[in-house]
Write an enzyme that holds these catalytic residues in place. Structure first.
Site, PDB file in Angstrom:
ATOM      1  N   ASP A   1     -43.826   1.468  40.249  1.00 18.71           N
ATOM      2  CA  ASP A   1     -45.240   1.547  39.847  1.00 18.71           C
ATOM      3  C   ASP A   1     -45.637   2.942  39.378  1.00 18.71           C
ATOM      4  O   ASP A   1     -46.785   3.359  39.538  1.00 18.71           O
ATOM      5  CB  ASP A   1     -46.173   1.109  40.999  1.00 18.71           C
ATOM      6  CG  ASP A   1     -45.761  -0.223  41.595  1.00 18.71           C
ATOM      7  OD1 ASP A   1     -45.505  -1.138  40.809  1.00 18.71           O
ATOM      8  OD2 ASP A   1     -45.682  -0.323  42.833  1.00 18.71           O
TER       9      ASP A   1
ATOM     10  N   LYS B   1     -44.109   3.159  34.165  1.00 18.81           N
ATOM     11  CA  LYS B   1     -42.991   3.146  33.203  1.00 18.81           C
ATOM     12  C   LYS B   1     -43.378   2.426  31.908  1.00 18.81           C
ATOM     13  O   LYS B   1     -42.915   2.797  30.830  1.00 18.81           O
ATOM     14  CB  LYS B   1     -41.763   2.469  33.837  1.00 18.81           C
ATOM     15  CG  LYS B   1     -41.230   3.266  35.017  1.00 18.81           C
ATOM     16  CD  LYS B   1     -40.098   2.557  35.718  1.00 18.81           C
ATOM     17  CE  LYS B   1     -40.538   1.319  36.464  1.00 18.81           C
ATOM     18  NZ  LYS B   1     -41.403   1.551  37.636  1.00 18.81           N
TER      19      LYS B   1
ATOM     20  N   GLY C   1     -43.395  -5.527  37.227  1.00 25.88           N
ATOM     21  CA  GLY C   1     -44.615  -5.849  36.512  1.00 25.88           C
ATOM     22  C   GLY C   1     -45.088  -4.690  35.695  1.00 25.88           C
ATOM     23  O   GLY C   1     -45.164  -3.572  36.187  1.00 25.88           O
ATOM     24  N   HIS C   2     -45.353  -4.950  34.449  1.00 27.13           N
ATOM     25  CA  HIS C   2     -45.978  -3.943  33.611  1.00 27.13           C
ATOM     26  C   HIS C   2     -47.355  -4.453  33.242  1.00 27.13           C
ATOM     27  O   HIS C   2     -47.500  -5.613  32.867  1.00 27.13           O
ATOM     28  CB  HIS C   2     -45.197  -3.751  32.314  1.00 27.13           C
ATOM     29  CG  HIS C   2     -43.910  -3.021  32.508  1.00 27.13           C
ATOM     30  ND1 HIS C   2     -43.789  -1.916  33.312  1.00 27.13           N
ATOM     31  CD2 HIS C   2     -42.700  -3.216  31.969  1.00 27.13           C
ATOM     32  CE1 HIS C   2     -42.551  -1.484  33.269  1.00 27.13           C
ATOM     33  NE2 HIS C   2     -41.863  -2.265  32.471  1.00 27.13           N
TER      34      HIS C   2
ATOM     35  N   GLN D   1     -38.889  -1.225  38.990  1.00 31.26           N
ATOM     36  CA  GLN D   1     -38.940  -0.615  40.335  1.00 31.26           C
ATOM     37  C   GLN D   1     -38.648   0.898  40.239  1.00 31.26           C
ATOM     38  O   GLN D   1     -38.977   1.503  39.232  1.00 31.26           O
ATOM     39  CB  GLN D   1     -37.976  -1.316  41.294  1.00 31.26           C
ATOM     40  CG  GLN D   1     -38.419  -2.727  41.680  1.00 31.26           C
ATOM     41  CD  GLN D   1     -37.799  -3.808  40.829  1.00 31.26           C
ATOM     42  OE1 GLN D   1     -36.700  -3.679  40.325  1.00 31.26           O
ATOM     43  NE2 GLN D   1     -38.486  -4.905  40.661  1.00 31.26           N
TER      44      GLN D   1
HETATM   45  P1  GDP Z   1     -44.873   0.405  35.991  1.00 32.22           P
HETATM   46  O1  GDP Z   1     -44.370  -0.844  36.575  1.00 32.22           O
HETATM   47  O2  GDP Z   1     -44.051   1.597  36.395  1.00 32.22           O
HETATM   48  O3  GDP Z   1     -45.098   0.324  34.499  1.00 32.22           O
HETATM   49  O4  GDP Z   1     -46.283   0.682  36.619  1.00 32.22           O
HETATM   50  P2  GDP Z   1     -47.575  -0.261  36.731  1.00 32.22           P
HETATM   51  O5  GDP Z   1     -47.756  -1.070  35.505  1.00 32.22           O
HETATM   52  O6  GDP Z   1     -47.596  -0.942  38.048  1.00 32.22           O
HETATM   53  O7  GDP Z   1     -48.692   0.836  36.858  1.00 32.22           O
HETATM   54  C1  GDP Z   1     -49.076   1.551  35.854  1.00 32.22           C
HETATM   55  C2  GDP Z   1     -50.571   1.351  35.737  1.00 32.22           C
HETATM   56  O8  GDP Z   1     -51.159   2.604  35.643  1.00 32.22           O
HETATM   57  C3  GDP Z   1     -50.943   0.597  34.480  1.00 32.22           C
HETATM   58  O9  GDP Z   1     -52.101  -0.145  34.695  1.00 32.22           O
HETATM   59  C4  GDP Z   1     -51.192   1.726  33.493  1.00 32.22           C
HETATM   60  O10 GDP Z   1     -52.080   1.379  32.471  1.00 32.22           O
HETATM   61  C5  GDP Z   1     -51.771   2.775  34.387  1.00 32.22           C
HETATM   62  N1  GDP Z   1     -51.480   4.147  33.977  1.00 32.22           N
HETATM   63  C6  GDP Z   1     -50.343   4.625  33.416  1.00 32.22           C
HETATM   64  N2  GDP Z   1     -50.427   5.962  33.230  1.00 32.22           N
HETATM   65  C7  GDP Z   1     -51.658   6.321  33.694  1.00 32.22           C
HETATM   66  C8  GDP Z   1     -52.337   7.571  33.817  1.00 32.22           C
HETATM   67  O11 GDP Z   1     -51.840   8.635  33.443  1.00 32.22           O
HETATM   68  N3  GDP Z   1     -53.574   7.543  34.393  1.00 32.22           N
HETATM   69  C9  GDP Z   1     -54.161   6.395  34.819  1.00 32.22           C
HETATM   70  N4  GDP Z   1     -55.367   6.486  35.385  1.00 32.22           N
HETATM   71  N5  GDP Z   1     -53.554   5.213  34.727  1.00 32.22           N
HETATM   72  C10 GDP Z   1     -52.315   5.170  34.175  1.00 32.22           C
END
Ligand code: GDP
Length: 424
Positions: free
Chosen positions: A13, A16, A40-41, A223
């Site tokens: 999370d 990515k 999940g993205h 992950q």
């Molecule tokens: P992933 O699985 O690693 O892609 O992570 P998630 O999708 O669970 O979490 C990323 C969330 O954080 C998404 O809703 C993104 O839009 C948001 N996000 C990504 N970078 C940033 C940031 O720099 N600031 C904020 N506030 N949100 C972000």
């Protein structure tokens, strides 16, 4: 820049999906290399907020081919559902390619995971119950069914009947559940196979040919490093290997093709489910990080545990993945804290550790050693260059870079692409 790997450096999370979005223009292929629909993205597509669990986020870009590699486990029903949702939004899914070697998640995997988690009681792992762990277990036990089996009905039924005999005994005799019917599974999976057939290919060869032609490939990890089956906080880990090295084993690509390994690191730390988390802050500050950072799981909706940046974890991730740079996300979430804690090492049983302790019990008992950095009040979301950030925020980033021992290439201050600030 032929192949790059994007890998989470914490417990997942980290954001990515945003990094893939940032780099998509330069790429020709985006490859998902491990896990299943437990990742999940969160992405914005055609104005809709979309949660993708299995399809690589590269699908949103019409110039990209999205690849699900051999080392992913695929629930074909879920994959088709995601593809239908995307098609419904006008997104072309014909560019999605899945390896015929990828293992299938079967109905008994879901059923067995549910009952075994229940059986573990307070020792339950807190899995997403999507059948992913059991599918990987069967793969290792050589009783898994693969996507390519869908295209030989005789083989599919034969393999299914062998494995179902044992699974049904387990379900009925050990867990007191109803048995599953081979006929129903055969029928459902035949229909899945028909629909998926045009998407199944020799993906290793496809990537090889792309790389030979000078096309860029992005491997997208799911992950994070500390959830790695071998290198994470076992047993509170995922059932596959998110570390960068596995991208190559999974996709069937040689290591010499990679020249960039980008570690995605959140400016604080979160973790879903059980397991050690030395910098967790169960108090009001942790609560506030969770609220400001909207820390709820994409797949499960579960509230994430929150805490402070942990340099020990990032140094460990830098070593295991051979990071060439860090993409630091969610710095904006830290606005408004008068001071911000940063963990530089641990103390456990009177001993100081700058690296992850060699024994799990020490890691469980590890107490963080903090330094406190000056915070900032300003909102960062309007910043469009690193120089726009308040001095305290820049100092925070520079300190994190020193502690991690890896260059921070980009700092992110919001979900949008323009909220990505190259450093220096
Ligand atoms: P992933 O699985 O690693 O892609 O992570 P998630 O999708 O669970 O979490 C990323 C969330 O954080 C998404 O809703 C993104 O839009 C948001 N996000 C990504 N970078 C940033 C940031 O720099 N600031 C904020 N506030 N949100 C972000």
């Amino acid at each position: 820049m032929p192949a790059s790997i994007v890998v989470g450096t914490q417990w997942g999370d980290e954001g990515k999906g945003k990094v893939t979005d940032y780099l998509a223009d330069q790429m020709r292929f985006v490859v998902r290399y491990q896990g299943g629909n437990n990742a999940g993205h969160t992405v914005v597509a055609e104005g809709h907020l979309l949660k993708l669990h299995l399809v690589p986020s590269g699908i949103l870009y019409s110039h990209l081919t999205s690849v699900i590699a051999d080392g992913v486990v695929v629930d074909p029903g879920v994959l088709l559902e995601e593809m239908d949702t995307l098609s419904g939004l006008g997104i072309d899914v014909s560019r999605l390619v899945v390896s015929g070697n990828a293992h299938l998640i079967m109905p008994y995997h879901l059923e067995l995971e549910k009952v075994t988690e229940r059986h573990l009681g307070k020792h339950a792992l807190g899995t997403t119950k999507r059948g992913i762990g059991p599918a990987y277990a069967d793969k290792a036990a050589r009783i898994g069914l693969r996507l390519q089996d869908l295209f030989d009905p005789k083989i599919f039924r034969e393999k299914l009947e062998v494995v179902l005999k044992e699974k049904n005994l387990l379900l009925t005799k050990v867990y007191n559940r109803l048995p599953l019917s081979a006929d129903t599974i055969v029928e459902d999976y035949r229909a899945y196979g028909e629909r998926l057939r045009p998407h199944v290919a020799d993906t290793s060869r496809l990537l090889y040919e792309g790389l030979r032609a000078g096309e860029n490939v992005l491997f997208e990890g799911a992950q994070g490093t500390l959830l790695d089956l071998d290198h994470g906080t076992y047993p509170f880990v995922t059932s596959s290997n998110p570390v960068a090295g596995f991208a190559l084993a999974s996709a069937g690509v040689g290591p010499m093709e990679v020249d960039r390994v980008i570690g995605v690191t959140k400016a604080y730390v979160t973790r879903v489910g059980s397991g050690p988390f030395p910098t967790e802050d169960p108090g009001p500050d942790g609560e506030r990080l969770g609220e400001a950072g909207k820390e709820f799981g994409t797949t499960t909706g579960r509230k994430r545990r929150c805490g402070w940046f942990d340099a020990v974890l990032v140094r460990y991730a830098a070593r295991l993945n051979g990071l060439s740079e860090i993409f630091l996300t969610k710095l904006d979430v830290l606005s408004g804290f008068p001071t911000i804690k940063v963990c530089t090492g641990y103390v456990a049983d009177g001993e100081t550790f700058e690296d992850v302790p060699p024994h799990q019990s020490l890691f469980h008992r590890a107490q963080p050693v903090y330094e406190e950095l000056e915070g900032w009040d300003e909102s960062l979301s309007e910043a469009r260059s690193f120089g726009d950030l308040p001095p305290a925020a820049r100092k925070y980033v520079e300190r994190l870079q020193d502690l991690a021992g890896v260059r921070i290439g980009v700092v992110s201050v919001g979900p949008a692409r323009e909220q990505s600030l190259p450093v220096g």
